[in-house]
Design a protein around this motif. Sequence first.
Motif, short mmCIF file in Angstrom:
data_model
loop_
_atom_site.label_atom_id
_atom_site.label_comp_id
_atom_site.label_asym_id
_atom_site.label_seq_id
_atom_site.Cartn_x
_atom_site.Cartn_y
_atom_site.Cartn_z
N ASP A 741 0.81 -1.21 0.00
CA ASP A 741 0.00 0.00 0.00
C ASP A 741 0.85 1.26 0.00
OD1 ASP A 741 -1.55 2.25 1.60
OD2 ASP A 741 -3.00 0.95 0.59
N HIS A 742 0.53 2.20 -0.87
CA HIS A 742 1.34 3.40 -1.04
C HIS A 742 1.15 4.43 0.06
CE1 HIS A 742 -2.48 4.77 -2.55
NE2 HIS A 742 -2.03 5.97 -2.80
N HIS A 743 0.20 4.22 0.98
CA HIS A 743 0.07 5.13 2.11
C HIS A 743 0.90 4.64 3.29
CE1 HIS A 743 -2.82 7.60 0.19
NE2 HIS A 743 -3.74 6.66 0.12
N GLY A 744 1.64 3.59 3.14
CA GLY A 744 2.40 3.06 4.26
C GLY A 744 3.69 3.81 4.49
N ASP A 745 4.38 3.42 5.53
CA ASP A 745 5.66 4.00 5.88
C ASP A 745 6.67 3.60 4.81
OD1 ASP A 745 8.16 4.58 6.95
OD2 ASP A 745 7.54 4.10 8.99
N LEU A 746 7.17 4.56 4.06
CA LEU A 746 8.06 4.24 2.94
C LEU A 746 9.34 3.55 3.40
CD1 LEU A 746 7.68 7.41 0.70
CD2 LEU A 746 6.62 5.17 0.43
N ARG A 747 9.70 3.74 4.67
CA ARG A 747 10.90 3.07 5.16
C ARG A 747 10.69 1.57 5.28
NH1 ARG A 747 11.16 6.83 10.33
NH2 ARG A 747 8.98 6.19 10.18
N GLN A 748 9.43 1.14 5.28
CA GLN A 748 9.12 -0.29 5.39
C GLN A 748 8.70 -0.90 4.06
OE1 GLN A 748 9.69 -1.80 8.27
NE2 GLN A 748 10.22 0.14 9.24
N LEU A 749 8.71 -0.11 3.00
CA LEU A 749 8.25 -0.63 1.71
C LEU A 749 9.24 -1.63 1.13
CD1 LEU A 749 6.77 2.50 -0.08
CD2 LEU A 749 5.55 0.62 1.00
N PRO A 750 8.76 -2.51 0.27
CA PRO A 750 9.68 -3.40 -0.45
C PRO A 750 10.64 -2.61 -1.32
CG PRO A 750 7.39 -4.09 -0.70
CD PRO A 750 7.35 -2.73 -0.09
N ARG A 751 11.60 -3.32 -1.88
CA ARG A 751 12.62 -2.66 -2.69
C ARG A 751 12.65 -3.23 -4.09
NH1 ARG A 751 16.62 0.43 -0.37
NH2 ARG A 751 16.38 0.80 1.86
N LEU A 752 12.93 -2.35 -5.03
CA LEU A 752 13.25 -2.77 -6.39
C LEU A 752 14.75 -2.96 -6.48
CD1 LEU A 752 11.06 -0.37 -8.58
CD2 LEU A 752 10.57 -2.72 -7.91
N VAL A 753 15.19 -4.16 -6.82
CA VAL A 753 16.61 -4.48 -6.92
C VAL A 753 17.01 -4.44 -8.39
CG1 VAL A 753 18.41 -6.18 -6.46
CG2 VAL A 753 16.50 -5.89 -4.84
N PHE A 754 17.98 -3.62 -8.72
CA PHE A 754 18.41 -3.46 -10.11
C PHE A 754 19.42 -4.56 -10.44
CE2 PHE A 754 16.72 0.60 -8.88
CZ PHE A 754 16.00 0.99 -9.99
N ARG A 755 18.93 -5.56 -11.15
CA ARG A 755 19.75 -6.73 -11.46
C ARG A 755 20.71 -6.43 -12.61
NH1 ARG A 755 14.74 -11.03 -11.50
NH2 ARG A 755 14.78 -11.57 -9.28
N GLY A 756 21.81 -7.20 -12.61
CA GLY A 756 22.77 -7.10 -13.70
C GLY A 756 22.82 -8.39 -14.48
N GLY A 757 24.03 -8.87 -14.74
CA GLY A 757 24.17 -10.15 -15.45
C GLY A 757 23.90 -10.00 -16.93
N SER A 758 23.59 -11.12 -17.59
CA SER A 758 23.31 -11.09 -19.01
C SER A 758 22.10 -10.23 -19.28
CB SER A 758 23.07 -12.51 -19.54
OG SER A 758 22.00 -13.09 -18.85
N ALA A 759 22.19 -9.39 -20.25
CA ALA A 759 21.13 -8.42 -20.51
C ALA A 759 20.39 -8.79 -21.78
CB ALA A 759 21.74 -7.03 -20.66
N PRO A 760 19.11 -9.20 -21.69
CA PRO A 760 18.33 -9.49 -22.88
C PRO A 760 18.07 -8.22 -23.68
CG PRO A 760 16.93 -9.53 -20.94
CD PRO A 760 18.33 -9.37 -20.45
N ARG A 761 17.89 -8.41 -24.97
CA ARG A 761 17.61 -7.28 -25.84
C ARG A 761 16.12 -7.10 -26.04
NH1 ARG A 761 22.18 -5.61 -28.59
NH2 ARG A 761 24.00 -6.93 -28.26
#
Length: 761
Positions: A741-761
Amino acid sequence: MHASRLVLAWLLLAALPRAGSGASVWLAHGLTKILPDSLPGTPPQELELCRGEVGSLQLAVRSDEPLPTAWLRPFTLSLGGQRIVVPEAAIYRQLTVPVTVPSGNAERRPMAWPDPLVPQEHLRDSSIAAGRTAAWWIDVAVPLEAAPGHYRGALELVLDGQVIRVPVGLNVLDVVLPVERHVRANVAVYYDDILLAYANQQWRVGLPPWTKDSPEYVAIKERIYELLLQHRFCAYDLPVPLTSPAADRWYRDPRVHSIRLPWLDDHGSRLTVDGAARATERGAAGKLYYYAADEPPAAAYPSVKAVAAELDRLLPQVPFVATVAPVPELLGAVDIWCPNFSNYLGLGYLDMDLLAERRARGEETWWYTCVVPLHPYPTWLVDDDAVAPRASIWAMARYGLTGFVYSMAHGWSPDPYASVTSFNNTNGDGLLIYPGQPYGTAEPFPSLRLKLLRDGLQDYELLRLLALEMTTAARRRQVAGFDGAGLLQWLTEPVVQTPYALERDPEMLLAVRRTVIDLLRLARREDFSIERRAGPAGYELRGTLRAGQPLRAYGLHLETGSGRWRVDLPLEQEHVSLAVGPAGVPVTLPLARPRLPARLPAWAGVTRTVTEPVVDGQATEAVWQNAEPLRLGTAEVRLAWTDQALYVCAHEARQVTLLLSPDRSPETVYTFAFAGEPLRAFRRTAQGRDPAFQPLWSAAAKEVSEAGLPFSLFGGPPEVGDSWRATLIATTESQRHFWHDHHGDLRQLPRLVFRGGSAPR
């Protein structure tokens, strides 16, 4: 559940008869909403109340056939020669109001919700439709002088002339609810503009209009003020001029905890000063406050400071209230900080540490709700569960908040019994009472939510009292460092884990309340002690119980007196451990930290690609087939990134909203909404929304919805492995679905992890 309670509940259920018409009759506690399609459930435990407390229970009836008349008689509860009378004025028939467009809480179906409580004596139609559940709300007021013990009686329900007796019990506890009111619960009643105009338009058609001085209208104002007082609320303003002799009885009324002063302006300054002088002469100086700075934007801070300085010059003892979270620009000007539950206009979460810091400097902290936040926060809206309003007051006790303001009590539509739609399509926002005029009386009627808030305000007093009693006991034993407020945080955590995460099972709140009362009983005994110990809590409570006196904690129940003990676990989780021996043997209550609910998923991966996807609403690139989907209801959302931008692709969504908070600027939140019209993007900091943020970004919607967000908007791209706090909301045809929920405490929100490795086109 204790054995005697099980027997009582079984007898109660067995004793509830079915009328000849096929009617089912059952009792429920006040922490559930009885809907038109509700069916009989588990009988509630015996009602438990402190002396001086008002509690509630509900009676429900469901019939296979229509019932032309249904009436609940006044009744008496008895213990020996002691009697507690429940008069007809304390018996309400619950009405339902239609919610055609849900507010956005957990329940998203259009449906009818109970809310108006019409005193039975004013009811015009007492019938019950076939196949529909009807309900009564019953207030039980325990006198301060009532003797503790188990009172017994019976409700008498008359259905078409047939009398059905429903056994009911009340346990009056040997604890007195404090008479003083320590939550400054304030609500607006706009007497001489909105209310007067409504009265003339709706009730005086074809009659001479009332003026603000008409005796009938003055009486209505006083009735509204009194009704709110009975539920521990104060209207912002007295129903009479502050400088009039008629105000004196309100100044002296111990139930009146707050009085707002008129605004300072060219015409009002004299009234403000003179009103404050009269209140002070009558001993009400501590009840005064000044509130004119409502949700001020950053551009208004200089004028807010100027008004605060003028108030300080004229009335230095009167606190200045502003509905804003603490900001550096207003330090020294604001005495009472009153941010939104979720600080929606600021960071998007309420920084409780910052509020505690202001309290440590001698300032007060309140909060308010208005339209937002919505679920999973506790709301005061019609279409939320019964736990939410009461738990919101528990959250105040947990976080040290001592007051609130609320937008209005009388936000009535032309027919408030047919429509409760309010600001921003919420239901019941700014509406806590109903007009009695459609039922032939000038008396205002309470809402079910007003009753729930009253019950929460009473709970607050018990929680506050326990913190004081425990602190006193610690000082008596010279235990250094014991913090009663810390104990409250521990005790209330199973009900309110964070401002937006609460336990909505009413049995948990009731179990914790029973624990609070038991600890109050223990703390007042001479042999009660608090000692330091090793372990998560750091303290051990010790005391002695009388023979036959039970001890309960979070649903655990120990019976003393026989030399044996038993433990029942009606709840799923064991929150504390207890030990007890024969009568007179000390009781040990180790305060083990409760287990909290499992958190939502902690992260989601963002797939890296070396080719920039084309934002054309078609999603033909290979990266979208390889990206892992996030499922939000029927919608699927995928994310990808390059060195230049973050890309979002959504299937089966009418609109997608993405909130981002990069780690490099944790107090900044970016919002992007696309796939609907208009496209929206804004940036919010601690000072509120930034009007200078005019980003260049792209979005398209055809077969799918896509968006491209340049990393230049956020100060640069992330590194591989970085994570940003984020949430996603997908709106489908009928519902909004949250990753978190976007009204929650942003410090407790999940995270988007920017992955690397092989990069599909």
